[in-house]
Design a protein around this motif. Structure first.
Motif, PDB file in Angstrom:
ATOM      1  N   ASP A   1      22.466 -12.625  17.739  1.00 32.92           N
ATOM      2  CA  ASP A   1      22.246 -12.738  19.188  1.00 32.92           C
ATOM      3  C   ASP A   1      21.569 -11.498  19.773  1.00 32.92           C
ATOM      4  N   GLY A   2      20.599 -10.984  19.046  1.00 33.77           N
ATOM      5  CA  GLY A   2      19.939  -9.759  19.470  1.00 33.77           C
ATOM      6  C   GLY A   2      19.210  -9.848  20.795  1.00 33.77           C
ATOM      7  N   TYR A   3      18.774 -11.049  21.168  1.00 26.50           N
ATOM      8  CA  TYR A   3      18.053 -11.199  22.426  1.00 26.50           C
ATOM      9  C   TYR A   3      18.924 -10.832  23.629  1.00 26.50           C
ATOM     10  N   ARG A   4      20.251 -10.844  23.439  1.00 29.53           N
ATOM     11  CA  ARG A   4      21.157 -10.524  24.553  1.00 29.53           C
ATOM     12  C   ARG A   4      21.268  -9.018  24.829  1.00 29.53           C
TER      13      ARG A   4
ATOM     14  N   ALA B   1       0.833  -1.204   0.000  1.00 25.63           N
ATOM     15  CA  ALA B   1       0.000   0.000   0.000  1.00 25.63           C
ATOM     16  C   ALA B   1       0.867   1.254   0.000  1.00 25.63           C
ATOM     17  N   LEU B   2       1.977   1.223   0.745  1.00 28.27           N
ATOM     18  CA  LEU B   2       2.873   2.369   0.774  1.00 28.27           C
ATOM     19  C   LEU B   2       3.532   2.587  -0.586  1.00 28.27           C
ATOM     20  N   LYS B   3       3.861   1.518  -1.284  1.00 28.36           N
ATOM     21  CA  LYS B   3       4.483   1.649  -2.602  1.00 28.36           C
ATOM     22  C   LYS B   3       3.488   2.158  -3.642  1.00 28.36           C
ATOM     23  N   ARG B   4       2.210   1.894  -3.432  1.00 28.77           N
ATOM     24  CA  ARG B   4       1.205   2.451  -4.340  1.00 28.77           C
ATOM     25  C   ARG B   4       1.033   3.956  -4.116  1.00 28.77           C
ATOM     26  N   LYS B   5       1.189   4.385  -2.869  1.00 28.58           N
ATOM     27  CA  LYS B   5       0.945   5.786  -2.512  1.00 28.58           C
ATOM     28  C   LYS B   5       2.171   6.673  -2.756  1.00 28.58           C
ATOM     29  N   PHE B   6       3.349   6.155  -2.474  1.00 31.47           N
ATOM     30  CA  PHE B   6       4.564   6.961  -2.519  1.00 31.47           C
ATOM     31  C   PHE B   6       5.466   6.579  -3.692  1.00 31.47           C
ATOM     32  N   GLY B   7       6.352   7.505  -4.036  1.00 24.35           N
ATOM     33  CA  GLY B   7       7.337   7.221  -5.071  1.00 24.35           C
ATOM     34  C   GLY B   7       8.570   6.536  -4.520  1.00 24.35           C
ATOM     35  N   ARG B   8       8.752   6.615  -3.196  1.00 23.20           N
ATOM     36  CA  ARG B   8       9.911   5.999  -2.551  1.00 23.20           C
ATOM     37  C   ARG B   8       9.519   5.600  -1.142  1.00 23.20           C
ATOM     38  N   VAL B   9       9.845   4.374  -0.766  1.00 25.86           N
ATOM     39  CA  VAL B   9       9.500   3.852   0.559  1.00 25.86           C
ATOM     40  C   VAL B   9      10.793   3.381   1.226  1.00 25.86           C
ATOM     41  N   VAL B  10      11.076   3.947   2.397  1.00 27.67           N
ATOM     42  CA  VAL B  10      12.330   3.669   3.101  1.00 27.67           C
ATOM     43  C   VAL B  10      12.023   3.164   4.503  1.00 27.67           C
ATOM     44  N   ALA B  11      12.747   2.157   4.944  1.00 24.00           N
ATOM     45  CA  ALA B  11      12.644   1.651   6.320  1.00 24.00           C
ATOM     46  C   ALA B  11      14.026   1.183   6.748  1.00 24.00           C
ATOM     47  N   LEU B  12      14.303   1.283   8.030  1.00 23.81           N
ATOM     48  CA  LEU B  12      15.585   0.815   8.557  1.00 23.81           C
ATOM     49  C   LEU B  12      15.349  -0.036   9.795  1.00 23.81           C
ATOM     50  N   ASP B  13      16.359  -0.820  10.141  1.00 26.25           N
ATOM     51  CA  ASP B  13      16.392  -1.508  11.429  1.00 26.25           C
ATOM     52  C   ASP B  13      17.271  -0.681  12.358  1.00 26.25           C
ATOM     53  N   PHE B  14      16.734  -0.279  13.492  1.00 23.66           N
ATOM     54  CA  PHE B  14      17.518   0.495  14.436  1.00 23.66           C
ATOM     55  C   PHE B  14      18.699  -0.325  14.946  1.00 23.66           C
ATOM     56  N   LEU B  15      19.743   0.365  15.358  1.00 22.10           N
ATOM     57  CA  LEU B  15      20.896  -0.308  15.946  1.00 22.10           C
ATOM     58  C   LEU B  15      20.436  -1.173  17.117  1.00 22.10           C
ATOM     59  N   GLY B  16      20.865  -2.437  17.113  1.00 18.95           N
ATOM     60  CA  GLY B  16      20.474  -3.363  18.171  1.00 18.95           C
ATOM     61  C   GLY B  16      19.261  -4.204  17.835  1.00 18.95           C
ATOM     62  N   LEU B  17      18.639  -3.937  16.686  1.00 16.47           N
ATOM     63  CA  LEU B  17      17.405  -4.622  16.325  1.00 16.47           C
ATOM     64  C   LEU B  17      17.450  -5.079  14.869  1.00 16.47           C
TER      65      LEU B  17
ATOM     66  N   ARG C   1      27.054  -5.601  21.981  1.00 15.05           N
ATOM     67  CA  ARG C   1      26.825  -5.800  23.417  1.00 15.05           C
ATOM     68  C   ARG C   1      27.603  -4.749  24.196  1.00 15.05           C
ATOM     69  N   PHE C   2      27.133  -4.456  25.379  1.00 17.77           N
ATOM     70  CA  PHE C   2      27.752  -3.458  26.260  1.00 17.77           C
ATOM     71  C   PHE C   2      27.776  -2.067  25.598  1.00 17.77           C
ATOM     72  N   HIS C   3      26.799  -1.837  24.750  1.00 19.96           N
ATOM     73  CA  HIS C   3      26.671  -0.541  24.076  1.00 19.96           C
ATOM     74  C   HIS C   3      25.635   0.299  24.816  1.00 19.96           C
ATOM     75  N   LYS C   4      25.863   1.595  24.894  1.00 21.39           N
ATOM     76  CA  LYS C   4      24.900   2.478  25.538  1.00 21.39           C
ATOM     77  C   LYS C   4      23.898   2.948  24.490  1.00 21.39           C
ATOM     78  N   TYR C   5      22.815   2.199  24.358  1.00 23.63           N
ATOM     79  CA  TYR C   5      21.800   2.523  23.359  1.00 23.63           C
ATOM     80  C   TYR C   5      21.030   3.772  23.783  1.00 23.63           C
ATOM     81  N   SER C   6      20.652   4.567  22.788  1.00 23.23           N
ATOM     82  CA  SER C   6      19.994   5.828  23.087  1.00 23.23           C
ATOM     83  C   SER C   6      19.075   6.243  21.941  1.00 23.23           C
ATOM     84  N   ILE C   7      17.943   6.828  22.287  1.00 22.26           N
ATOM     85  CA  ILE C   7      17.037   7.389  21.292  1.00 22.26           C
ATOM     86  C   ILE C   7      17.748   8.477  20.487  1.00 22.26           C
ATOM     87  N   PHE C   8      18.582   9.251  21.152  1.00 21.47           N
ATOM     88  CA  PHE C   8      19.310  10.319  20.461  1.00 21.47           C
ATOM     89  C   PHE C   8      20.215   9.745  19.376  1.00 21.47           C
ATOM     90  N   GLU C   9      20.884   8.647  19.682  1.00 21.58           N
ATOM     91  CA  GLU C   9      21.738   8.017  18.678  1.00 21.58           C
ATOM     92  C   GLU C   9      20.907   7.463  17.537  1.00 21.58           C
TER      93      GLU C   9
END
Length: 325
Positions: free
Chosen positions: A232-235, A80-96, A103-111
């Protein structure tokens, strides 16, 4: 007696070793089809997975996913998004998802917001509509706050055309983290327990936030789990949950951003959501000036784009039509 105890300890040690090193489930064809056209961007020596596809419409939409899942959450909405838009972009956030999960990374919304900015620069696009869900809502709130900061300082910034938020904890006072989240976020305890999450624990925890009639199929649950198990994302789930405290600490900035922005903002809300129960509706309407909202049928829960993709797409496109007319 000591012999029995030694045997028992040995059995438990072997069992734990097998459990901790048990391979992730094989990738299903639908996940493979989602991942294979994707690309990776380098951000401070970390690999960030993203999808960038052309559509048949006009404009660009940027999709920001939730916790603990990935950009795969958008697969039912993608056509549906490809029908509506000319370009559709999505990413996986760091850690996901398929991005790196240090591991042992300080994850942050700002980052995460900075990663989004870097991606848009990489794609050489500066004009986007944002469609966000859950964790992605909070990243979008930081992007809106930066948009306001840039306007005050008379600096150029990402030209955000509109913002649409699906169920997410945009108001800390009305957000109710699940038991598993409250445990995983505990220092040390969460780090240890995250190592012992298995498919069944994950399925029950994630299933709680879906509507009673819209639970994912077994195949869908296994796809979600397989993506979490990637690298090993569950860690690192406990480390990622630092965003719960970030929401409280930055409430004035992030909620204030929604109150101050002049951008078109819309919420698509599934009311069978224990994380953001229906009290959210009146609170949103009371706190946000000129509130715009679509409330889906009462059986739809925390993942509208998966539980009711057609209704979600219709609501989103209707919102876009109101701002383009």
């Amino acid at each position: 007696m000591s012999t029995i105890l030694n045997v028992l300890i040995g059995v438990l040690a072997v069992g734990a070793a097998v459990f901790l090193n048990y391979p992730a489930p094989p990738q299903s064809p639908i996940v493979y089809q989602w991942q294979s056209p994707g690309k990776f961007m380098q951000y401070k020596e970390k690999n960030i997975f993203y999808k960038d596809e052309l559509g048949n419409g006009t404009g660009t939409v940027l999709c920001l996913h939730g916790f603990p899942t990935s950009s795969f959450d958008w697969y039912k909405l993608w056509p549906a998004l490809k029908r509506k838009f000319g370009r559709v972009v999505a990413l996986d956030f760091l850690g996901l998802g398929f991005s790196d999960k240090p591991r042992f990374h300080k994850y942050s919304i700002f980052e995460q917001a900075s990663i989004v900015e870097e991606l848009l620069q990489t794609l050489q696009t500066n004009k986007v509509h944002i469609l966000a869900h859950d964790y992605g809502d909070t990243v979008a709130q930081e992007l809106i706050a930066r948009h306001l900061d840039a306007a005050e300082e008379k600096k150029n910034y990402v030209n955000v055309m509109s913002l649409c938020l699906l169920n997410g904890g945009i108001f800390p006072a009305k957000h109710h983290p699940r038991l598993m989240q409250r445990i995983l976020v505990l220092p040390l305890v969460g780090t240890i327990l995250s190592k012992f999450i298995n498919y069944y624990v994950f399925r029950n925890a994630l299933g709680e936030v879906f509507g009673p009639e819209t639970w994912p199929t077994t195949a869908e649950f296994r796809d979600f789990w397989g993506i979490i198990r990637h690298n090993d994302g569950y860690r690192v789930l406990g480390s990622l949950l630092s965003y719960l405290e970030e929401r409280k600490t930055n409430e004035e900035r992030w909620v204030g951003g929604l109150q101050k922005t002049v951008l078109p903002v819309h919420v698509i809300y599934g009311p069978a959501d224990p994380v953001n129960p229906p009290e959210f509706i009146e609170y949103y309407r009371a706190v946000i000036p000129k509130p715009s909202m679509t409330v889906l049928p009462e059986n739809i829960g925390h993942y509208p784009q998966l539980e009711a993709p057609e209704a979600t797409a219709d609501a989103y496109i209707s919102f876009l039509e109101t701002i383009s007319s």
